[in-house]
Design a protein around this motif. Structure first.
Motif, short mmCIF file in Angstrom:
data_model
loop_
_atom_site.label_atom_id
_atom_site.label_comp_id
_atom_site.label_asym_id
_atom_site.label_seq_id
_atom_site.Cartn_x
_atom_site.Cartn_y
_atom_site.Cartn_z
N ASP A 106 77.68 15.64 5.33
CA ASP A 106 78.27 15.05 6.53
C ASP A 106 77.31 14.05 7.18
O ASP A 106 77.71 12.97 7.59
N ALA A 153 77.24 10.92 5.07
CA ALA A 153 78.46 10.13 5.28
C ALA A 153 78.40 9.38 6.60
O ALA A 153 78.76 8.21 6.68
N ASP A 154 77.93 10.04 7.67
CA ASP A 154 77.80 9.38 8.97
C ASP A 154 76.83 8.20 8.89
O ASP A 154 77.08 7.13 9.44
N LEU A 210 76.03 6.43 6.25
CA LEU A 210 76.58 5.35 5.43
C LEU A 210 77.72 4.62 6.13
O LEU A 210 77.93 3.43 5.90
N ASN A 211 78.45 5.32 6.98
CA ASN A 211 79.57 4.70 7.69
C ASN A 211 79.15 3.92 8.93
O ASN A 211 79.93 3.12 9.43
N SER A 212 77.94 4.14 9.42
CA SER A 212 77.46 3.39 10.58
C SER A 212 76.05 2.89 10.28
O SER A 212 75.07 3.53 10.67
N PRO A 213 75.96 1.77 9.59
CA PRO A 213 74.63 1.25 9.22
C PRO A 213 73.80 0.90 10.45
O PRO A 213 74.34 0.54 11.50
#
Length: 65
Positions: A47, A50-51, A53-56
């Motif tokens: 998790d 993923a967080d 990678l989703n908010s560089p």
């Protein structure tokens, strides 16, 4: 003469894979030049990844003199 196993080159070609094994998640990432990076993550670590990678992150600001 006994049959011989065919030798196949080990390549990193193929998709990124993530599978659930037991309580953890195993991620296999193909690498340039062949081979794979295998990483075992807990669900919490997956998790967090993923967080991330989703908010560089924002690029660092350098101060000009």
């Amino acid at each position: 003469m006994s049959p011989r196993a065919r030798i196949r080159p080990r390549t990193g070609d193929g998709p990124l894979e993530a599978t659930k094994e037991g309580q953890n998640i195993v991620m296999r990432v193909p690498l340039e030049g062949g081979g794979r990076l295998v990483v075992e993550l807990t669900p919490e670590e997956a998790d967090a990844l993923a967080d991330a990678l989703n908010s560089p992150a924002e690029p660092e600001q350098t101060e000009e003199p």
